[in-house]
Design an enzyme around this catalytic site. Structure first.
Site, PDB file in Angstrom:
ATOM      1  N   HIS A  73       2.372  18.989  74.878  1.00  0.00           N
ATOM      2  CA  HIS A  73       2.228  19.512  73.519  1.00  0.00           C
ATOM      3  C   HIS A  73       1.012  20.436  73.386  1.00  0.00           C
ATOM      4  O   HIS A  73       0.214  20.295  72.462  1.00  0.00           O
ATOM      5  CB  HIS A  73       2.145  18.355  72.523  1.00  0.00           C
ATOM      6  CG  HIS A  73       2.642  18.686  71.153  1.00  0.00           C
ATOM      7  ND1 HIS A  73       2.071  19.661  70.367  1.00  0.00           N
ATOM      8  CD2 HIS A  73       3.656  18.182  70.433  1.00  0.00           C
ATOM      9  CE1 HIS A  73       2.715  19.728  69.222  1.00  0.00           C
ATOM     10  NE2 HIS A  73       3.685  18.843  69.217  1.00  0.00           N
ATOM     11  N   GLU A 113       7.403  23.670  73.616  1.00  0.00           N
ATOM     12  CA  GLU A 113       7.592  22.344  74.209  1.00  0.00           C
ATOM     13  C   GLU A 113       8.940  22.289  74.925  1.00  0.00           C
ATOM     14  O   GLU A 113       9.982  22.240  74.276  1.00  0.00           O
ATOM     15  CB  GLU A 113       7.527  21.284  73.114  1.00  0.00           C
ATOM     16  CG  GLU A 113       6.241  21.319  72.321  1.00  0.00           C
ATOM     17  CD  GLU A 113       6.417  20.780  70.910  1.00  0.00           C
ATOM     18  OE1 GLU A 113       7.025  19.708  70.728  1.00  0.00           O
ATOM     19  OE2 GLU A 113       5.955  21.438  69.965  1.00  0.00           O
ATOM     20  N   HIS A 153       7.794  11.864  68.902  1.00  0.00           N
ATOM     21  CA  HIS A 153       6.903  12.001  70.061  1.00  0.00           C
ATOM     22  C   HIS A 153       6.495  10.663  70.678  1.00  0.00           C
ATOM     23  O   HIS A 153       5.316  10.430  70.985  1.00  0.00           O
ATOM     24  CB  HIS A 153       5.658  12.804  69.678  1.00  0.00           C
ATOM     25  CG  HIS A 153       5.925  14.265  69.405  1.00  0.00           C
ATOM     26  ND1 HIS A 153       6.931  14.973  70.017  1.00  0.00           N
ATOM     27  CD2 HIS A 153       5.309  15.160  68.568  1.00  0.00           C
ATOM     28  CE1 HIS A 153       6.921  16.225  69.596  1.00  0.00           C
ATOM     29  NE2 HIS A 153       5.959  16.367  68.705  1.00  0.00           N
TER      30      HIS A 153
HETATM   31  C1  BGC Z   1       7.202  18.861  66.037  1.00  0.00           C
HETATM   32  C2  BGC Z   1       6.713  18.996  64.623  1.00  0.00           C
HETATM   33  C3  BGC Z   1       5.565  18.046  64.428  1.00  0.00           C
HETATM   34  C4  BGC Z   1       4.506  18.399  65.424  1.00  0.00           C
HETATM   35  C5  BGC Z   1       3.347  17.465  65.324  1.00  0.00           C
HETATM   36  C6  BGC Z   1       6.085  19.236  66.936  1.00  0.00           C
HETATM   37  O1  BGC Z   1       6.484  19.118  68.246  1.00  0.00           O
HETATM   38  O2  BGC Z   1       8.329  19.653  66.284  1.00  0.00           O
HETATM   39  O3  BGC Z   1       7.732  18.749  63.714  1.00  0.00           O
HETATM   40  O4  BGC Z   1       5.046  18.119  63.145  1.00  0.00           O
HETATM   41  O5  BGC Z   1       5.014  18.353  66.720  1.00  0.00           O
HETATM   42  O6  BGC Z   1       2.261  18.004  65.962  1.00  0.00           O
END
Ligand code: BGC
Length: 341
Positions: A176, A305, A106
């Site tokens: 997110h 997402e 991310h």
């Molecule tokens: C990911 C997860 C991660 C999470 C964190 C998601 O978008 O796919 O693997 O733990 O974000 O908040």
């Protein structure tokens, strides 16, 4: 209706955080804060006409800064994981900040969700902008990014991404938000349909291996719709490794998914021009208090997402996240709300 702005507390170093509230004439609202260009709240009506806040979040800036989990944040430069936190582009190797074991997740430890954005109202939309400098979290190029949130009269939240860079770089943004269309409780009873025939196989570190698996005959088959929790406990290596769903689905068209709150009747259809969507069932969400006396817990929300496939720089044939110097990138994701009778 005009956008209204209010104070939303301050970060540890005293930086003031502002919230911008969008409202339509039927009373639906969306609130965005300039820390992380974060969707802090999204209120829509349930079948009884009551407003329900359908995203998890906090009521003040400090909590966003103190906790992880990316609640409602704008994710960038690249959403999800890049294996080995490196990539090569134009004959050069770039090392990215590691924040998920040896991998990059991310956008890194100081991704877009942890930055201050400049925020303003443009008509009935909220626009967040920032310049991500060359080298930020390891990425090349000065990247100018703009995220525009619009709430329409027909209860649709539109998120538009625009970006330009002065050098070749990577860009794969997402939002997110953790959706709970009942306004709280477990999300396992939510009904979910995903318009995808295939999904990305993950390795033990939740990194796509490059193989696309058919959903047919697996717990990943959401084509006809089923409760999120229907098969989540199945003895399937892909699920047990991740503690639930944490996978990218390969979309067949613009309509990506339909999610319905089993208690509220609120139905959300996701549309996107991106080719993938990560279904994450909040498997690792820490238990803690959220806004308005709510409690967050694993499986208490569903993230949808929209994105390019994760780990694309290491997987042959995946749609490319490369943004060439001087080229403009534009992408839109839409969450459209309605109420099932
Ligand atoms: C990911 C997860 C991660 C999470 C964190 C998601 O978008 O796919 O693997 O733990 O974000 O908040």
């Amino acid at each position: 209706m005009p956008v209204t702005m209010h104070h939303f507390g301050a970060l540890r170093d005293g930086t003031a955080v502002t919230a911008a509230r969008l409202e339509n004439s039927s009373g639906a609202t969306a609130t965005v804060i300039d820390y992380g260009a974060t969707l802090q709240s999204l209120c829509v009506k349930d079948r009884g006409g009551r407003l329900v806040d359908v995203v998890l979040g906090y009521n003040d800036a400090l909590q966003y800064e103190s906790h992880g989990d990316y609640l409602g944040g704008t994710i960038g430069r690249v959403g999800n994981r890049i294996g080995g936190a490196r990539f090569s582009l134009g004959g050069r190797e770039y090392a990215l900040a590691k924040n998920d074991g040896e991998n990059h997740l991310h956008g890194g430890p100081m991704g877009f969700d942890r930055r201050m954005w400049s925020m303003c109202a443009e008509g009935d939309a909220v626009v967040c902008e920032r310049l991500s400098p060359d080298g930020e979290e390891g990425y090349p190029g000065n990247l100018r990014v703009r995220v525009t949130y619009t709430l329409t009269e027909d209860n649709t939240l539109r998120i538009a991404y625009d970006a330009d860079s002065d050098a070749d770089t990577l860009f794969n943004p997402t939002n997110h938000s953790y959706f709970n269309l009942n306004g709280g409780g477990s999300a396992e009873g939510h009904w979910l349909q995903i318009f995808a025939d295939r999904f990305c196989e993950n390795d033990a570190a939740t990194l796509p291996t490059g193989r696309l698996l058919p959903v047919e005959g697996t717990p990943f088959d959401f084509r006809a719709g089923k409760p999120v929790g229907a098969d989540i406990g199945a003895q399937d290596e892909q699920l047990t490794r991740a503690g639930g769903y944490d996978h990218n689905f390969c979309l067949a068209g613009l309509r990506a998914a339909v999610l319905r709150g089993d208690k509220s009747g609120i139905e959300m259809t996701t549309y996107t021009d991106m080719p993938g969507i990560q279904l994450y069932t909040a498997n690792f969400l820490s238990v803690r208090a959220g806004k308005g006396g709510s409690t967050m817990a694993p499986r208490g929300a569903v993230c949808l997402e929209t994105q390019l496939y994760p780990n694309a720089m290491n997987c042959y044939g995946f749609p490319s996240p490369v943004l060439r110097a001087g080229r403009h990138m534009h992408s839109e994701t839409v969450y459209a709300f309605a109420c099932a009778e």
